[in-house]
Design an enzyme around this catalytic site. Structure first.
Site, PDB file in Angstrom:
ATOM      1  N   GLU A 188      -7.172 109.165  16.083  1.00  0.00           N
ATOM      2  CA  GLU A 188      -5.840 109.008  16.679  1.00  0.00           C
ATOM      3  C   GLU A 188      -4.888 109.706  15.726  1.00  0.00           C
ATOM      4  O   GLU A 188      -4.623 109.223  14.637  1.00  0.00           O
ATOM      5  CB  GLU A 188      -5.511 107.527  16.843  1.00  0.00           C
ATOM      6  CG  GLU A 188      -4.341 107.275  17.784  1.00  0.00           C
ATOM      7  CD  GLU A 188      -2.995 107.220  17.073  1.00  0.00           C
ATOM      8  OE1 GLU A 188      -2.323 108.280  17.010  1.00  0.00           O
ATOM      9  OE2 GLU A 188      -2.621 106.150  16.592  1.00  0.00           O
ATOM     10  N   CYS A 195       3.886 107.666  15.287  1.00  0.00           N
ATOM     11  CA  CYS A 195       3.286 108.845  15.907  1.00  0.00           C
ATOM     12  C   CYS A 195       3.625 108.906  17.392  1.00  0.00           C
ATOM     13  O   CYS A 195       3.665 109.984  17.975  1.00  0.00           O
ATOM     14  CB  CYS A 195       1.776 108.850  15.698  1.00  0.00           C
ATOM     15  SG  CYS A 195       0.951 107.322  16.177  1.00  0.00           S
TER      16      CYS A 195
END
Length: 531
Positions: free
Chosen positions: A242, A276
């Protein structure tokens, strides 16, 4: 930061908001690595035989501990990371409790055996079952921006699927790792099933791989993720990555403006912009641009950044390096032609790495700075002339983690969302979906590989296996495609190539009337052969 004396090396934690040391942990040695993984393998074999119900009992005890120590844990996260306690509570503590309860309840449903009937009448006797088994020992390497909730959710998934878990939190937030240890220990989980390793990322990864980790879960930058993937490839160990994001916020001409401003600012500025999946680019339709900007200016100026308290909205950036990077990135934006339209107001003593929430206008889509992931509280706004232009610009990125659409029409929002190249798209909200444990998280392009969370996340921590059998095991001693071969067998099998997709109903009838019976007869005839 790592320090050493004559005997023991330590990882030291410093509060980035006050620059005061808050604790230190000894680094894990090579000998300890070997013992940890040996214990994990042994414990996992027994854990794999434990029922989902029993596994869930341990996970729910972890939820009890987090709930009962929520204030203490939020304080540890805040001191280690620099975020406000309210941010720690909202985005780390509460989602972690929810992940315990959801996975405890739903893992048995998601990972249950699945019966698979024959795909064709040609295989009428062949039935299958898909089962899910543990992978083994999972290595989790987590980041400093959400040091508790990111690894904890993966830890819970891994344990519920029957795995052992070895965790390494970011070097900047070691005390959170120690807190996770206490959470796990409170449940009475059998020894060896969980371990917290302390050390630098590259050395820990090599230690995990060389000691037999069966899968690596990594969350971090795209650059680091590529290095992790290379290392895993050398050992042929799968990895879940990720990585970065450069999330677009699309504000359409019928958007609820005040909600859009409020939601966009929260997703761009909270956690000092170190998310993010936060808002990184805002595309606003020209019809509502002026209203949006005017409101965003007023609301950004009203925000307060400072040390923990009830009179602040933003905490500090987590590291000095990140603070310096943000200063350079802001200067690049200004050099590109952007303008600082508004910034948040400092409150209290400002000894730490405090970077103000910064609203940027006069931004155009071709500016270099907007093409990269900025990991800080910057909110650049770009004016667009149409929905089509907004979609096109939003998709012009090497990242695809998440995005948002803002409109009063949900049907329109879904239509635009379907066209955005992102793993998760929210309508009239942003960023929060990472905390919804039943929806997967991850994205295409350079935002990573595979998914975490939800049903897909659970299947990432399990190994699927197919078990196949004959429904009527005594029907035949010989399959039609087994030895011995002859011309008649070949011709019959050649005719069967049309069985899966016959040219007409007539052909299908002919195959079932003449060819299939011959194949079945050959199988049945094997009973006439003497042993």
């Amino acid at each position: 930061m790592n320090v050493a004396n004559t005997e023991v090396a330590y990882e030291v934690s410093t509060n980035p908001a006050t620059l005061e040391e808050i604790g230190r942990l000894p680094l894990t040695t090579e000998a300890e690595f070997e013992r940890i993984f040996e214990a994990a393998r042994k414990a996992q074999k027994a854990w794999a035989q434990v029922s989902y119900k029993e596994r869930a009992s341990y996970i729910l005890k972890m939820a009890d501990y987090i709930r009962d120590h929520a204030d203490e844990l939020a304080d540890i996260i805040s001191q280690d990371n620099g975020k406000l306690k309210i941010d720690a509570l909202n985005t780390e503590i509460i989602p972690s409790i929810m992940s315990c309860t959801w996975y405890a309840k739903n893992a048995p449903k998601v990972l249950k055996d699945e019966l698979l009937p024959p795909p064709s009448l040609l295989f009428f006797n062949k039935w299958s079952k898909r089962i899910y088994q543990p992978i083994g020992t999972l290595g989790i390497i987590s980041p400093w921006n959400y040091p508790f909730s990111i690894p904890f959710g993966e830890l819970v998934m891994g344990l519920m699927a029957g795995n052992a878990v070895v965790l390494k939190v970011a070097a900047q937030t070691p005390m959170v790792g120690a807190a996770i240890e206490r959470v796990v220990k409170s449940s009475g989980l059998p020894d060896g099933l969980f371990a917290h390793i302390v050390g630098s990322g590259s050395k820990v990864l090599e230690g995990m791989l060389s000691n037999g980790a069966n899968k690596i879960f990594f969350t971090g930058s795209t650059y680091a993720g590529k290095q992790v993937m290379k290392s895993c490839a050398e050992y042929l160990v799968p990895c879940s990555l990720e990585l970065g994001g450069n999330d677009a916020m699309v504000v359409l001409d019928d958007a609820p403006i005040e909600r859009a401003v409020n939601g966009g600012m929260w997703a761009a500025y909270q956690n000092a912009g170190q998310s993010c999946g936060g808002v990184k680019r805002v595309y606003v339709h020209e019809k509502v641009y002026d209203e949006f900007v005017a409101m965003a200016i007023a609301k950004t100026r009203a925000l307060r950044h400072g040390v923990n308290g009830y009179d602040t909205d933003l905490g500090s950036v987590t590291t000095e390096k990140q603070f310096q990077t943000l200063e350079k990135e802001l200067q690049t934006a200004l050099d590109n032609g952007a303008t600082i339209a508004a910034q948040s107001t400092p409150v209290g003593e400002q000894k730490g790495y405090f970077f103000p929430a910064t609203l940027l206008t006069d931004v155009t889509a071709d500016m270099e700075f907007i093409k990269e992931e900025i990991f800080g509280p910057l909110m650049p706004i770009v004016k667009v002339s149409s929905e089509e232009e907004a979609i096109e610009l939003a998709n012009q990125s090497q990242y695809g983690l998440s995005a948002s659409v803002w409109t009063r029409n949900n049907a329109r929002g879904e239509r635009v969302a379907r066209r955005l190249e992102a793993g998760a798209v929210t309508v009239n909200d942003h960023l929060y979906s990472h905390g919804i444990c039943n929806t997967e998280w991850g994205g295409p392009k350079e935002s990573g590989i595979s998914r975490t969370h939800g049903a897909l996340g659970l299947k990432e921590v399990a190994e699927s296996k197919i078990i196949n059998w004959d429904l009527l095991p005594g029907l035949s001693k010989n399959n039609a495609w087994w030895f011995p071969f002859d011309e008649g067998i070949y011709n019959n099998m050649l005719k069967l190539t049309a069985y899966a997709k016959p040219k007409s109903v007539f052909q299908w009838l002919m195959l079932n009337t003449f060819v299939v019976p011959k194949v079945v007869a050959r199988m049945l005839s094997s009973w006439k052969v003497k042993d």
